[in-house]
Scaffold this motif. Structure first.
Motif, PDB file in Angstrom:
ATOM      1  N   ILE A 142      -1.300   7.552   0.965  1.00 11.96           N
ATOM      2  CA  ILE A 142      -2.492   6.528   0.653  1.00 11.96           C
ATOM      3  C   ILE A 142      -3.936   7.389   0.880  1.00 11.96           C
ATOM      4  O   ILE A 142      -4.493   7.181   1.710  1.00 11.96           O
ATOM      5  CB  ILE A 142      -2.465   5.673   1.782  1.00 11.96           C
ATOM      6  CG1 ILE A 142      -0.816   4.921   1.665  1.00 11.96           C
ATOM      7  CG2 ILE A 142      -3.207   4.461   1.442  1.00 11.96           C
ATOM      8  CD1 ILE A 142      -0.846   3.822   2.899  1.00 11.96           C
ATOM      9  N   LEU A 185       0.916  -1.052   0.045  1.00 11.54           N
ATOM     10  CA  LEU A 185      -0.155  -0.054  -0.060  1.00 11.54           C
ATOM     11  C   LEU A 185       0.874   1.290  -0.025  1.00 11.54           C
ATOM     12  O   LEU A 185       0.342   2.243  -0.517  1.00 11.54           O
ATOM     13  CB  LEU A 185      -0.937   0.103   1.165  1.00 11.54           C
ATOM     14  CG  LEU A 185      -2.092  -0.955   1.188  1.00 11.54           C
ATOM     15  CD1 LEU A 185      -2.817  -0.602   2.594  1.00 11.54           C
ATOM     16  CD2 LEU A 185      -2.875  -0.943   0.240  1.00 11.54           C
ATOM     17  N   CYS A 186       2.030   1.020   0.604  1.00 15.94           N
ATOM     18  CA  CYS A 186       2.859   2.299   0.641  1.00 15.94           C
ATOM     19  C   CYS A 186       3.744   2.576  -0.503  1.00 15.94           C
ATOM     20  O   CYS A 186       4.483   3.587  -0.818  1.00 15.94           O
ATOM     21  CB  CYS A 186       4.119   2.134   1.643  1.00 15.94           C
ATOM     22  SG  CYS A 186       3.259   2.038   3.421  1.00 15.94           S
ATOM     23  N   TYR A 232      -5.997   5.840  -4.850  1.00 14.46           N
ATOM     24  CA  TYR A 232      -4.949   5.631  -5.910  1.00 14.46           C
ATOM     25  C   TYR A 232      -5.345   6.177  -7.251  1.00 14.46           C
ATOM     26  O   TYR A 232      -4.705   6.960  -7.844  1.00 14.46           O
ATOM     27  CB  TYR A 232      -4.372   4.196  -5.959  1.00 14.46           C
ATOM     28  CG  TYR A 232      -3.841   3.762  -4.725  1.00 14.46           C
ATOM     29  CD1 TYR A 232      -2.589   4.052  -4.309  1.00 14.46           C
ATOM     30  CD2 TYR A 232      -4.340   2.884  -3.909  1.00 14.46           C
ATOM     31  CE1 TYR A 232      -1.864   3.775  -3.270  1.00 14.46           C
ATOM     32  CE2 TYR A 232      -4.041   2.426  -2.733  1.00 14.46           C
ATOM     33  CZ  TYR A 232      -2.524   2.899  -2.223  1.00 14.46           C
ATOM     34  OH  TYR A 232      -1.963   2.599  -1.251  1.00 14.46           O
TER      35      TYR A 232
END
Length: 368
Positions: A246, A123-124, A155
């Protein structure tokens, strides 16, 4: 201190005293002016919550992400019917070439899920996440279904913003929204290293955590991501999560969230983020039917939900728009009353919104 602020203070002091909450912030604006700025409890061991303590806020951040997009549309950088492939060509893979920014903002893009092997570490990794989403086969043709894009939303909007401006969405937030409103040190996607010490530490509510863990694997939203990456307090306290962009989440103060929504409704200290006509467009119900991912009515405006989640008919509150963050509060505004409300808290309870509901009831009775 106004009578309303006193009442809110008594309410949140009571929630902390009974152990329902650990630390809480409440901010309320009406017609561009602060009417409540109240805090209670602990941000961390030995550290009390103050008005400038940032909280990780889960999906409450989606409202901030959407607001960045609206400011860029107002400037002519993007249009709601701009096809995503015009700025992000790779996204057109597998028949997604007709997807527009409007589809993305209304959770109708057809890419509501991340890969089953997605981890917190991934996710990072911005580039990896965007490449994975671009190569995803849509679950439905763009615009022909609606389903909560729990993780992918951030995103999608963020990469559209990056491709259109050449800047990460965290930078655009700082320059186009937070900076002009004087809250650049209170509202972040990726929290700067220098500000991490200020962020409230989350703790899990044991009852809420157990109830969430007992949900069956067949629960519709678990189709969107592995259970292991759904938000909890441990995730929110991770340095890598807090520092990464995020933007399905954000870190900020209640004061910053309420101020942002106030500046969507009207002018705040000389700053108004969108025009009155655009406000009506972005905050009005834009979807119908049942959400493919939650099984509930699909009540989306352009990047916000319409109504309040504890109302059996959320669309009945058709002038209210904003976002609730699972377990950690909410931020929203009401076009009819000119009121914006934000509640942030650090006791993570994914099954209840009691603090938000109680604050809303108190404020609504006083200001409607």
């Amino acid at each position: 201190m106004s009578e309303l602020e006193k009442q809110v203070q008594v309410l949140i002091d009571g929630l902390v005293k009974t152990g329902t909450e650990n630390g809480v912030q409440v901010s309320v604006y009406q017609h561009g002016k602060v009417v409540v700025d109240a805090v209670a409890g602990d941000a961390d061991t030995g550290r009390q919550v103050t008005s400038d303590t940032p909280f990780w806020t889960a999906s409450t951040g989606k409202g901030v992400t959407a607001t960045v997009a609206h400011v860029l549309v107002a400037r002519g950088v993007l249009g709601y019917d701009t096809r995503v492939v015009e700025v992000w060509p790779e996204f057109g893979a597998h028949g997604k070439e007709t997807t527009t920014l409007r589809h993305v903002l209304t959770h109708a893009a057809g890419v509501p899920a991340v890969a089953p092997d997605t981890t917190l570490e991934k996710l990072c990794d911005w580039d990896a996440m965007c490449a994975m989403i671009a190569d995803t086969e849509p679950w439905w043709p763009p615009g022909e279904g609606v389903g909560y894009h729990a993780i992918t939303f951030g995103y999608l909007v963020g990469e559209i913003v990056r491709r259109a401006t050449g800047m990460r969405i965290s930078q655009v937030l700082a320059e186009e929204v937070a900076g002009p409103l004087g809250i650049a040190d209170e509202l972040f996607f990726g929290t700067p290293e220098s500000e991490l010490h200020r962020v409230a530490r989350l703790v899990d509510d044991p009852i809420g955590k157990a109830a969430f863990a007992s949900l069956p694997d067949e629960w519709p939203l678990f189709k969107s991501a592995p259970r292991e990456i759904f938000p909890n307090a441990d995730h929110a306290n991770r340095k890598d999560i807090l520092q990464a962009d995020i933007p399905y989440s954000a870190t900020g103060t209640a004061r910053a969230f309420a101020r942002m929504y106030a500046a969507l409704l009207t002018e705040v200290d000389g700053v108004r983020l969108v025009s009155p006509s655009r406000l009506g467009e972005i905050s009005s119900l834009a979807t119908t039917g049942i959400d493919e991912m939650t099984g509930a009515p699909a009540t989306y405006a352009l990047g916000y939900t319409v109504g309040l989640p504890w109302n059996p008919d959320p669309a009945a509150d058709s002038t209210i728009f904003g976002m609730v963050g699972i377990g950690v509060g909410a931020a929203y505004a009401d076009r009819a009353t000119g009121v914006s409300i934000a509640v942030t808290k650090n006791r993570f309870n994914p099954i209840e919104v009691n603090a938000v509901e109680q604050v809303n009831d108190l404020v609504t009775k006083a200001l409607s």
